[in-house]
Design an enzyme around this catalytic site. Structure first.
Site, short mmCIF file in Angstrom:
data_model
loop_
_atom_site.label_atom_id
_atom_site.label_comp_id
_atom_site.label_asym_id
_atom_site.label_seq_id
_atom_site.Cartn_x
_atom_site.Cartn_y
_atom_site.Cartn_z
N HIS A 8 0.60 -1.14 0.26
CA HIS A 8 -0.30 0.27 -0.25
C HIS A 8 0.74 1.46 -0.07
CE1 HIS A 8 -3.30 -1.95 2.25
NE2 HIS A 8 -3.63 -2.52 0.67
N GLU A 12 1.37 3.96 1.93
CA GLU A 12 1.91 4.65 3.28
C GLU A 12 2.45 3.18 3.69
OE1 GLU A 12 -3.06 4.79 4.05
OE2 GLU A 12 -1.37 3.60 2.84
N CYS A 50 -6.48 2.00 5.68
CA CYS A 50 -6.63 1.27 6.13
C CYS A 50 -5.85 0.15 7.81
CB CYS A 50 -6.81 -0.26 5.52
SG CYS A 50 -4.71 -0.99 5.11
N CYS A 98 -2.45 -0.36 8.04
CA CYS A 98 -1.98 0.59 7.42
C CYS A 98 -2.00 1.44 8.18
CB CYS A 98 -2.58 1.57 5.92
SG CYS A 98 -1.96 0.61 4.79
#
Length: 154
Positions: free
Chosen positions: A52, A54, A82, A85
């Site tokens: 992801h 992040e 999410c 993360c």
């Protein structure tokens, strides 16, 4: 700090994801007014479920600082993080989270209320500023998924 300026940089990262056919989420990490880490979704390209925006930005910032501790750093991300993360941001000790579009399905900052448990576990909770350039961030995601559905139909 100029939130719109740094969110624009995160949007530029999201556009890289878009161009690669990835869900267009981008992130930048800022310390003392300087971008020290950038990332965008790369799950399909790598293939890695943890790739992801992040997580990639955290890795880049940690490499730059030569430390996993990102105290006094702010992350700008185009979509509400999410739960995975959010956990990584807590582990990295990010001080502030600034995001664009809310994620009612999977968002772990405001959309689902984990803050009390996270603060109890970690002993702190980052400051949060939601909805910076939210409309632009949300439109990027909407356009991406509309185009994806059209391609799947044809």
């Amino acid at each position: 700090m100029n939130h719109e300026y740094f969110m624009r940089a995160a949007i530029q990262e999201a556009l890289k994801a878009y161009d690669e056919g990835e869900v267009p989420v981008g992130a930048v990490i800022v310390k003392e007014g300087i971008i020290i880490g950038r990332g965008y979704n790369r799950m399909e390209h790598l293939p890695d479920a943890t790739a992801h925006a992040e997580i990639i930005a955290i890795s880049a910032a940690s490499s730059r600082l030569e430390s996993w501790r990102l105290d006094e750093c702010t992350i700008y991300v185009t979509l509400e993080p999410c739960l995975m993360c959010m956990g990584a941001l807590m582990q990295a000790r990010i001080s502030s989270i600034i995001y664009g579009a809310s994620d009612p399905r999977a968002g772990a900052v405001d959309s689902h209320y984990y803050a009390q448990e996270i603060e109890r576990t970690y002993g702190y909770y980052p400051s949060v500023t939601p909805e910076i350039s939210a409309h632009e961030c949300a439109n990027l995601l909407t356009t991406f998924f509309e185009e994806k559905r059209k391609k799947e139909k044809s």
